[in-house]
Design an enzyme around this catalytic site. Structure first.
Site, PDB file in Angstrom:
ATOM      1  N   GLY A  56     -20.613  15.546   8.341  1.00  0.00           N
ATOM      2  CA  GLY A  56     -21.726  15.072   7.531  1.00  0.00           C
ATOM      3  C   GLY A  56     -23.082  15.584   7.980  1.00  0.00           C
ATOM      4  CD  GLU A  79     -13.713  14.741  14.638  1.00  0.00           C
ATOM      5  OE1 GLU A  79     -12.635  14.518  14.042  1.00  0.00           O
ATOM      6  OE2 GLU A  79     -14.829  14.531  14.130  1.00  0.00           O
ATOM      7  CG  ASP A 115     -16.262   4.699  22.356  1.00  0.00           C
ATOM      8  OD1 ASP A 115     -17.155   4.787  21.489  1.00  0.00           O
ATOM      9  OD2 ASP A 115     -15.823   3.612  22.772  1.00  0.00           O
ATOM     10  CB  ALA A 116     -20.942   8.088  20.944  1.00  0.00           C
ATOM     11  CB  ALA A 145     -20.623   6.713   9.978  1.00  0.00           C
ATOM     12  CE1 TYR A 243     -24.394   2.948   2.692  1.00  0.00           C
ATOM     13  CE2 TYR A 243     -26.774   2.760   2.551  1.00  0.00           C
ATOM     14  CZ  TYR A 243     -25.653   3.238   3.181  1.00  0.00           C
ATOM     15  OH  TYR A 243     -25.789   3.994   4.311  1.00  0.00           O
ATOM     16  CE  LYS A 252     -26.932   3.379   7.349  1.00  0.00           C
ATOM     17  NZ  LYS A 252     -26.662   4.462   8.342  1.00  0.00           N
TER      18      LYS A 252
END
Length: 404
Positions: A56, A79, A115-116, A145, A243, A252
């Protein structure tokens, strides 16, 4: 060797395999879409950290930053590797392709798979910045995300949900049946209950971004003038209930409040700055999971055609603003707005008219469905021009290595 012919197998918008050659070509196309360097590359190039670098807008931030800014640094993603039965995830192959561009342009870019959210990853990144990149970080792009996050302090795992707030919400959505034929359906989503909002904010809000900044600041790794941007989205009034006014929107809002707090703190600490970047609509693996977004983006493309602004172009503009090539312009909430082309009154009026009229029988006339379906397949490396999908392709692509 593990070369084989890969054919697309999917459940709705989710594909079970990805195509390495197609993913590689997509990165090549994104690279070509980014203008050349704004300045001559320098060995003393800025150091950047991109969290969420494989898909993205995060992928676009990585590729655009490499070509436009020529940064050194670190990309983080999560990933799955290839196995005997399955290909790797598309982000694995996109990362391998991006790494080749970094190497070919002489940029020192390290990719970490993990894993961030974990403090162990933060410590590892801090060590790399200290030992490999001179102990300074100039930029941090946060583009995460995720469905869940484990709080390092408490060990509690939170799960995010896509729900409206207050009352059920009925909306149109776009699906494709087993034969690939489009259908416009009405779906109803039950409202958030219990701690759904708090859980979603804990995953998708600004807590982890703040934790990253605090960790790096405590180690003295933020350069003078350090700048950070978290990527966000507002979207259309047509999708607001599910959203921006829903659980994800609450997250957000928290992210944007975190930006304002970080901006004040960084200004005092290193003369730095924190912003959120409100990006425009795009087909991503995350966005296709949101009810009504598929229909909305298909209609938006039907209205705008080629004028729809790609993530590569959006993130090029962001880098230009962050680096001073263009003035850094923010709205009253401290947000960089890369979505003005999408939210222009005439564009939204045209999309709203098509939305109102959309049915299964006429959707092919109102939305660019060919483009939409192709974009979904291209997320996984399929339907990419120039790729011969009848030929076997090597799937065991290694993760990019880096010397100490």
């Amino acid at each position: 060797m593990s070369a084989r012919v890969i054919t697309p197998r999917n459940r709705g918008f989710l594909f079970l395999d990805s195509h390495p050659a197609g993913c590689k070509r997509l990165v090549e196309d994104m690279w070509q879409a980014v203008p050349g360097p704004a300045a001559d590359p320098s060995p003393d190039a800025p150091v950047a950290l991109v969290i969420g670098s494989s898909a993205g807008h995060g992928l676009a931030a990585t590729v655009a930053g490499l070509k436009r800014v020529g940064f050194h640094g670190i990309g983080i993603c999560f990933e799955k590797e290839p196995t005997e039965r399955r290909t790797a995830t598309a982000g694995w192959y996109r990362t391998a392709a991006t790494a080749r561009y970094a190497e070919s342009t002489g940029r020192d870019l390290v990719f970490l798979n993990g894993d961030a959210f974990a403090d162990s990853m933060k410590s590892h990144v801090g060590d790399l910045i200290e030992k490999r990149f001179g102990g300074r970080l100039d930029y941090l792009i946060y583009s995460v995300a995720a469905p869940r996050r484990t709080d390092p302090d408490t060990g509690t795992t939170y799960a995010s949900v896509l729900k409206p707030i207050g009352q059920p919400h009925s909306t149109k959505t776009l699906v494709f049946n087993e034969d690939g034929a489009p259908e416009v359906r009405e779906v109803e989503t039950e409202p958030a209950e219990g701690d759904d909002i708090q859980q979603t904010v804990a995953v998708m809000g600004g807590a982890d971004w703040d934790r990253w900044i605090s960790h790096l600041a405590d180690r003295g790794l933020l350069a003078e003038g350090f700048t950070t941007a978290a990527l966000s989205y507002i979207g259309s009034p047509l999708t607001a209930a599910i959203y921006r006014q829903g659980t994800i929107g609450a997250a957000k809002t928290h992210l944007e409040a975190t930006a304002r707090t970080l901006n004040e703190r960084l200004g005092k600490l290193v003369g730095g700055r924190a912003v959120t970047s409100v990006n425009g609509a795009a087909i991503t693996q995350s966005s296709t999971a949101i009810p009504s977004i598929a229909l909305y983006v298909g209609l938006l493309r039907g209205v705008l055609g080629e004028s729809l602004v790609s993530p590569a172009r959006q993130l090029t503009e962001l880098w230009d603003q962050l680096t001073g090539t263009a003035p850094l312009t923010v709205d009253d909430e401290g947000r960089v707005r890369l979505d003005t082309w999408e939210l222009a009154d005439d564009v939204q009026a045209a999309v709203a008219a098509r939305w109102k009229d959309a049915t299964t029988s006429n959707i092919a006339d109102l939305a660019d469905l060919e483009w939409f379906q192709a974009e979904v397949r291209r997320l996984y490396g399929f339907d990419v021009p120039g790729i011969d999908y009848s030929r076997p392709v090597e799937t065991a692509i290694p993760w990019p290595t880096h010397t100490p």
